[in-house]
Design a protein around this motif. Structure first.
Motif, short mmCIF file in Angstrom:
data_model
loop_
_atom_site.label_atom_id
_atom_site.label_comp_id
_atom_site.label_asym_id
_atom_site.label_seq_id
_atom_site.Cartn_x
_atom_site.Cartn_y
_atom_site.Cartn_z
N GLY B 171 1.02 -1.40 -0.03
CA GLY B 171 -0.04 0.01 -0.09
C GLY B 171 0.69 1.22 0.10
N GLY B 172 2.21 1.21 0.10
CA GLY B 172 3.02 2.21 0.16
C GLY B 172 3.67 2.72 -1.23
N LEU B 173 4.20 3.48 -1.28
CA LEU B 173 5.07 4.08 -2.66
C LEU B 173 6.20 3.31 -2.76
CD1 LEU B 173 4.32 7.84 -2.83
CD2 LEU B 173 3.68 6.20 -4.23
N VAL B 174 6.51 3.04 -3.99
CA VAL B 174 7.95 2.45 -4.47
C VAL B 174 8.36 3.29 -5.45
CG1 VAL B 174 7.83 0.30 -3.18
CG2 VAL B 174 6.79 0.49 -5.57
N ALA B 175 9.82 2.98 -5.48
CA ALA B 175 10.39 3.69 -6.92
C ALA B 175 11.49 2.62 -7.37
CB ALA B 175 11.15 4.78 -6.46
N GLY B 204 5.35 4.10 -8.26
CA GLY B 204 4.34 3.18 -8.31
C GLY B 204 4.01 2.95 -7.02
N ASP B 205 2.44 2.20 -7.03
CA ASP B 205 1.89 2.01 -5.65
C ASP B 205 2.26 0.38 -5.47
OD1 ASP B 205 0.90 4.34 -5.07
OD2 ASP B 205 -0.74 3.98 -6.61
N LEU B 206 2.66 0.10 -4.37
CA LEU B 206 2.82 -1.49 -4.07
C LEU B 206 1.64 -2.11 -3.71
CD1 LEU B 206 5.17 -3.38 -4.01
CD2 LEU B 206 5.08 -3.02 -1.77
N TRP B 218 2.46 0.93 -11.75
CA TRP B 218 3.15 2.12 -12.06
C TRP B 218 2.24 3.41 -12.32
CZ3 TRP B 218 7.74 1.35 -10.54
CH2 TRP B 218 8.35 0.11 -10.41
N GLU B 219 2.72 4.46 -12.13
CA GLU B 219 2.24 5.77 -12.31
C GLU B 219 1.88 5.79 -13.84
OE1 GLU B 219 4.14 8.95 -10.59
OE2 GLU B 219 3.10 8.96 -8.81
N ASP B 230 14.91 -4.58 -6.76
CA ASP B 230 14.93 -3.58 -7.60
C ASP B 230 14.08 -2.30 -6.91
OD1 ASP B 230 16.13 -5.08 -9.14
OD2 ASP B 230 14.62 -5.20 -10.82
N LEU B 231 13.35 -2.50 -5.99
CA LEU B 231 12.44 -1.26 -5.33
C LEU B 231 13.20 -0.61 -4.38
CD1 LEU B 231 8.95 -2.91 -5.74
CD2 LEU B 231 10.10 -1.29 -7.10
N GLN B 232 12.99 0.58 -4.12
CA GLN B 232 13.25 1.33 -3.19
C GLN B 232 12.09 2.05 -2.61
OE1 GLN B 232 15.99 3.78 -5.11
NE2 GLN B 232 17.70 2.71 -4.49
#
Lengths: 481, 329, 378, 90
Positions: B171-175, B204-206, B218-219, B230-232
């Motif tokens: 539910g959080g944001l990832v990049a 994008g939203d997880l 992804w946005e 790969d995600l942060q």
């Protein structure tokens, strides 16, 4: 001499119009009038030809004004615009000379390559890239800044035709007509070459000067009718100044006419060519007077009081805008052009090549009109040079200078001309001694005056009364004394 | 005081002097002759008039800047009358802005590194402390929210500030770093950047976290399953950087107020105009600057931040331990 | 022609700003004048009451667009007087360099504007060409080309940039060479001399009574230069002397006022060169931003009842700032900030000077007083 | 069309112009307007001189009357003391 000039435009036009008249009027029942018809046709065509020549070559004036002035001012943009003429790298893009037909651009390519080889920079990659980029930006290569005038004209054309509410509308509309039409009429009497002229009455010089005197009236009416205090002051200044300078101008021109023995402009030129001596070397004082009075007549700095922009905004043409302003501006430049042409005709031998008859036989392929135009452009460069170097003179100083210096000097000049004509000239070619001695005297006088400095007036700078306190060098605590 | 020795109205001064002065100046603009003729040199036989050449940077500064700096070894004249670009002409070229820019052509002439241009902000180090807003005399700096990568968790394992940011949650944001991440950093030149700074991440939203595989919306659209490595973690944070350029007077007080090295004035003088007042509101993407510009300072700032975070967590842990002890007791 | 009033301004080439000079003329002769100021009044003093001391510096730059640095420095000195801050000596030297370069730039702007006033555009472009060098230097210091916001309470914004001294010396020497060319163009031009000499006489006593200061009064032979009479900063440690003219018995004419500024530009150049040599720590070294050597710590609140005052030699005369501290009630804001603008006093006097001269002399006289409307209207 | 007819036609035109200019000079309400009409009158008279073959006289007519006399008259008109332009503002 006039016969040597192959550019016989008037002869061609005459032949053409006679042919036309023969084939039209000559075949009708008015056949007796075909001579008159041909004459009228010739005059019409010549008027158009001269007008077109003047209007196109006038662009050079504006160009000189802009470029030479910019160089004197050391203005970067304008002074450097010529550069793109010779900095061109070639390579990927098409050079302008490559577009010329039949390989006529080849010399430019050679020149370009040579310049790049000798003086080019291989310093940084970006310089090359940059120069290449630059050639894409437009047609800077061809007479940079030359066509700005056309853009200006288009701008003037598209502007609003405005008349101030409180202005005297009738006079406001009529005044530019008086100025512009009388200015254009000037060129009816100015020959551009031995065979390029539109009218040549016996008294062409007198007519020319008479027409020169009409414009001040228009200027005055323009200033009065705008109903603006600046324009009113500008108009009155203009009238006062032009009156003060017209008389020395006429007397100087009279001196030229006396020396040449004719009131006809073409004959004045031919007299100079026949006698093997330009009037400049015979009447240097007259040349100086003519230059000064002409600068005043065309209202350029240092005598541009009527439109002094520092105090009068734009002087008598403050309220004019759009196309009328453009036309008035054009009329101003046309008058300057006429002044330059007249200087070249009266004092620089008109369409005689530099160097006189000695050179003339080798330069016969150059038409006379080219020499005249080059001389007048050079004169305009002098106008620009004067404008760039000197400041604006005040009204009272201008009038004082005109009445108290120019008028007596022009009378002296007239006396010299009469003396030369009656006693020195023996009805033949000038002996080389005469112009030589006169020029030597003039140069010597000039140098003497130029190096002369009155030590007493330098002493006078020590003004008598002073509350000046001697200030010594500063140091810690000096202020506490 | 000193009058000029020739200040007298006389014939000598009437035309000869000023006209010669003017002609001299015009002759000096002729390319080759103008600079080499001694006749046209400075007034009263002074030194060369245009383009007295000196080195741009003195020696020890050059050493400090290193050989790659564009100013090093370049010729410079006091009146900017020369450049290395076309040295034989010895006069500057007209820079046909906006097609050409001085900083692109002759960066060594575009000196001021401390030029007060458009405001630039490194989001990664902004803490929304509002000092810049307080420092602004005109009140043109505003806060806004923007997505940014949680920088305290972006580094590799073993770094001293690793792992003290937020964590990846459902539910959080990832990049995710873009493929050309390095390339963007390399190409990014603050001096030449006249548009929005490039984005180095895709956000994008997880949606779902399943072991090592995460499902991300992804946005830009599309749902992907990507490896967690790969995600942060990213977050939508309050950052400074919404500027009303119609009010900004480029005094630089905000830059001086910032204690986190994140707020500064770029060299950009361009692209700050618009057709309406609304156009002059520069939103966050426009004021963003990539951290690579000040990487060292950003890193130093992050170390500081990580230390604080570590201390905070230790304290919190100790507190929790204490609380649990008390609860047990 | 009848007598009539001409309204010169607010949009007029003569005014050099936004103001109106109403002139009553009889033909070409001026018989009465009436300046009308206040078109760009923007309540700067009131703005100062609603800003921190530090925030107002940048508004001081906007007081005069031709001489921004001198005004912000004048303000900073007053604030330092109010808050009793000791400024490091190096910072004082850097300030001196900045202010004197600005003075040169301002006088060049004046000279440039004055030449079109008397009808020559050439020297105008020359002057702006040289002003460009000065602006380059100031840009390196302050970061902008016109409004530098360079001084800070207790010092300056930043130290001299790397290589600044070298560039500064080159440019100043070049400028000293070139100023001789303006003299050749102007002093050795008869037309310029007849336009300026004997025009616009201003009597020294009257100027003193009106409160005219700066180059205008020094042209009248009064040796009053704040930098000399009451040296603040380090002006008593560098080598210079004020430029004072010897006027004639009628007073100072336009030529005197032209001359005193040309002389002052040379003095300022000399001062900059000397200050670069004498600077503690050396002008070629470079300190880090925020170094103690250039920036002293300053309190930001002024107790109630305290007041700070400083008078400063602006490019156009004596500018003064008088600031009353706010105390607890007003926090960091001052209670009152009062500005004395030299041109506000000079412009009415200058308009009286032109009575009896010709209309063509109006720009010559008004221009020679160097009006700047930004500071006049405040 | 015989040449003499052309000349007569031109003469008629110029004479009409001269007369109209003269009448305008007299009946114009403003002094400046009458000066303007006077210009046309003078120009037309110069044209008549030209038609008669007196070229010198025509040139002198323009040079002296238009260039100088009229300017002097203009000065006289403008420098007489009277409220200029004020009636427009009422």
């Amino acid at each position: 001499m006039a016969e040597g000039d192959w550019l016989d435009i008037r002869g061609w036009v005459e032949a053409l119009s006679f042919a036309i008249a023969d084939n039209t009027v000559g075949m009708s029942r008015f056949w007796r009038q075909k001579g008159t018809t041909a004459d009228i046709l010739t005059e019409l065509i010549m008027a158009v030809v001269v007008f077109g020549l003047i209007m196109t070559t006038m662009l050079v004036l504006l160009w000189i004004e802009r470029k030479f002035f910019a160089r004197i001012m050391d203005r970067r943009g304008a002074t450097m615009a010529m550069r793109s003429l010779w900095v061109g790298e070639g390579g990927e893009h098409v050079d302008w000379y490559g577009l010329l037909p039949f390989g006529t651009g080849a010399p430019f390519r050679w020149l370009n390559r040579w310049l790049n080889k000798v003086a080019g920079s291989d310093h940084e990659v970006e310089s090359v890239a940059r120069v290449r980029d630059r050639s894409y930006h437009g047609i800077w290569w061809m007479l940079p800044g030359f066509f700005q005038n056309i853009a200006d004209a288009v701008k003037f054309l598209t502007k609003e035709w405005m008349v101030p509410t409180k202005a005297d509308k009738f006079v406001f509309e009529v005044a530019p007509f008086i100025i512009i039409s009388s200015t254009i009429m000037l060129f009816a009497f100015i020959p551009l070459g031995p065979h390029v002229w539109s009218a040549n009455p016996d008294l062409s010089l007198l007519f020319l000067m008479a027409i020169f005197g009409i414009a001040p009236l228009g200027v005055f009416f323009a200033g009065w009718s705008s109903n603006n205090k600046y324009t009113l002051i500008g108009g009155i200044r203009s009238a006062a100044q032009l009156t003060a300078y017209e008389i020395p101008l006429l007397v100087t021109v009279l001196a030229v006419a006396v020396l040449s023995g004719s009131m006809n402009i073409i004959e004045i030129v031919e007299f100079q060519m026949d006698m093997d001596g330009w009037n400049l070397f015979l009447l240097p004082l007259g040349a100086a007077l003519f230059l000064i009075t002409m600068i005043a007549e065309v209202e350029r700095i240092p005598f541009d009081m009527p439109e002094a922009e520092a105090e009068l905004v734009e002087g008598w043409w403050t309220e004019y805008g759009g196309l009328r302003w453009g036309l008035l501006f054009m009329a101003e430049y046309l008058r300057a052009y006429a002044a330059c042409l007249l200087f070249a005709i009266f004092f620089l031998g008109g369409w005689e090549p530099f160097g006189g008859n000695l050179v003339a036989q080798y330069t016969a392929f150059i038409p006379g009109i080219a020499w005249l135009l080059i001389k007048s452009w050079l004169m305009f460069a002098v106008f620009v040079w004067v404008r760039a170097s000197l400041h604006r003179v005040r009204t009272d100083q201008i009038l004082e200078f005109g009445w108290r210096w120019l008028l007596p000097l022009s009378l002296v000049n007239l006396g010299i001309a009469v003396w030369l004509r009656l006693w020195v000239w023996q009805g033949e070619v000038w002996s080389p001694l005469v112009p030589g001695i006169i020029t030597a005297i003039a140069v010597a006088l000039f140098v003497l005056l130029a190096i002369d400095e009155d030590p007493e007036s330098l002493e006078g700078r020590e003004r008598p009364y002073s509350v000046h306190v001697k200030a010594g060098p500063a140091g810690p605590g000096t202020h506490k004394k | 005081m000193a009058y000029h020795p020739h200040a007298t109205p006389n014939f000598r001064n009437m035309i000869v002097r000023p006209m010669w002065m003017a002609l001299k100046t015009a002759l000096r603009t002729i390319p080759y002759i103008g600079s080499r003729s001694r006749f046209l040199a400075g007034h009263k036989g002074g030194e060369k008039y245009h383009a007295q050449q000196v080195e741009m940077i003195d020696e020890w500064t050059a050493e400090r800047l290193g050989p790659d700096h564009p100013s090093v070894g370049k010729i410079y004249a006091g009146d900017r009358e020369t450049s290395d670009l076309v040295p034989y002409l010895e006069r500057p070229l007209t820079v046909m802005y906006p097609y050409e820019r001085l900083e692109e052509l002759e960066p060594w002439l575009f000196v001021p590194g401390n030029y007060n241009g458009r405001i630039g902000i490194i989001w990664e180090t902004c803490t929304a402390c509002k000092l810049c807003i307080r420092a602004c005399p005109n009140g043109c700096v505003h806060m806004t929210t923007e997505k940014r990568v949680n920088v305290l968790d972006t580094t590799d394992e073993g770094d001293e500030w690793h792992g003290y940011g937020s964590e990846i949650e459902e539910g959080g944001l990832v990049a995710r770093k873009k493929e050309e991440f390095e390339q963007i950093e390399e190409d990014y030149n603050l001096v030449l950047e006249h548009n929005d700074a490039p984005q180095q991440y895709d956000f994008g939203d997880l949606i779902k976290l399943d072991g090592d595989v995460a499902t991300v919306r992804w946005e830009t659209g599309g749902v992907d399953e990507v490896p967690l490595a790969d995600l942060q973690p990213a977050e939508e944070d309050i950052v400074s950087g919404r500027i009303d350029n119609g009010r900004c007077m480029f005094c630089g007080l905000c830059m001086e107020a910032c204690p986190f090295e994140s707020f500064f004035m770029t060299n950009e003088y361009d692209g700050m105009s618009g057709y309406s007042r609304q156009d002059l509101w520069m939103d966050a993407p426009r004021t963003r600057v990539l951290p690579v510009v000040h990487q060292e300072r950003v890193d130093a700032e992050l170390v500081k931040r990580a230390k604080q975070e570590r201390g905070k967590r230790e304290k919190r842990a100790a507190k929790a331990a204490k609380a649990s002890e008390q609860a047990e007791a | 022609m009848a007598e009539m009033w001409i309204s010169m301004g607010p949009q007029h080439p003569m005014t050099h700003g936004l103001w109106t000079l109403r002139v009553k003329v009889d033909g070409e002769t001026v018989i009465d004048t009436e300046p009308d100021l206040g078109y760009i009044h923007r309540a700067v003093e009131k703005i100062a009451e609603l800003r921190d001391f530090t925030k107002f510096t940048t508004y001081c730059d906007r007081l005069c667009y031709a001489s921004a640095n001198t005004w912000s420095h004048a303000y900073i000195y007053a604030v330092e007087n109010l808050l009793e801050v000791e400024v490091p000596e190096r910072a004082e030297y850097i300030r001196l360099v900045a202010v004197e370069i600005q003075r040169i730039a301002s006088h060049l702007m004046w000279l440039g504007a004055y030449c079109p006033d008397v009808g020559n555009l050439t020297a105008f472009v020359w002057c702006l060409r040289e002003r460009e060098m000065m602006l380059d230097l100031l840009q390196e210091l302050g970061g902008s080309r016109l409004h530098y916001n360079f001084p800070r309470v207790g010092g300056v914004k930043r130290d001299l940039p790397i290589g600044f001294a070298q560039r500064c010396r080159t440019k100043i020497n070049l400028f000293l060479n070139r100023i001789q060319e303006y003299e050749a163009m102007l002093d050795e031009s008869t037309v310029f001399l007849v336009r300026t000499q004997g025009v616009g006489y201003a009597k020294p006593e009257e100027m003193v009574n009106h409160g005219v200061t700066g180059p205008n009064v020094r042209a009248g032979g009064i040796n009053y230069d704040v930098r000399w009479a009451h040296p603040y900063s380090v002006y008593d440690e560098v080598d210079w002397e004020p430029s004072v003219e010897k006027p004639s018995i009628k007073g100072a004419d336009c030529y005197d006022r032209y001359r005193v500024r040309v002389e002052e530009m040379q003095q300022s150049a000399r001062m900059v060169l000397d200050a670069l040599d004498k600077m503690p720590g050396g002008a070629d070294t470079h300190h880090q931003h925020g170094d103690e050597a250039i920036l002293a710590k300053a309190p930001l609140r002024a107790p109630e009842g305290t007041s700070g005052f400083h008078h400063f030699e602006d490019s156009r005369g004596e500018s003064m700032f008088y600031i009353v501290g706010g105390g607890e009630q007003r926090g960091k804001f001052p209670y009152r900030n009062s500005i004395r603008s030299p041109m506000f006093i000079t412009i009415p006097y200058a308009s009286k000077c032109m009575i009896g001269y010709k209309v063509a002399d109006i720009p010559a006289i008004m221009g020679s007083f160097d009006p700047c409307i930004g500071e006049t209207d405040r | 069309m015989p040449a003499s007819l052309l000349e007569e036609f031109a003469f008629a035109l110029l004479a009409l112009l001269a007369i109209a200019g003269a009448f305008g000079t007299i009946y114009a309400k403003r002094v400046a307007h009458s000066m303007l009409y006077l210009i046309f009158c003078f120009l037309a008279v110069a044209g008549v001189f030209l038609l008669t073959g007196a070229e010198l006289l025509a040139a002198i007519q323009i040079l002296v009357y238009l260039g100088s006399v009229l300017l002097v008259v203009l000065f006289g008109v403008m420098l007489t003391r009277r409220q200029i332009q004020e009636e427009d503002f009422e």
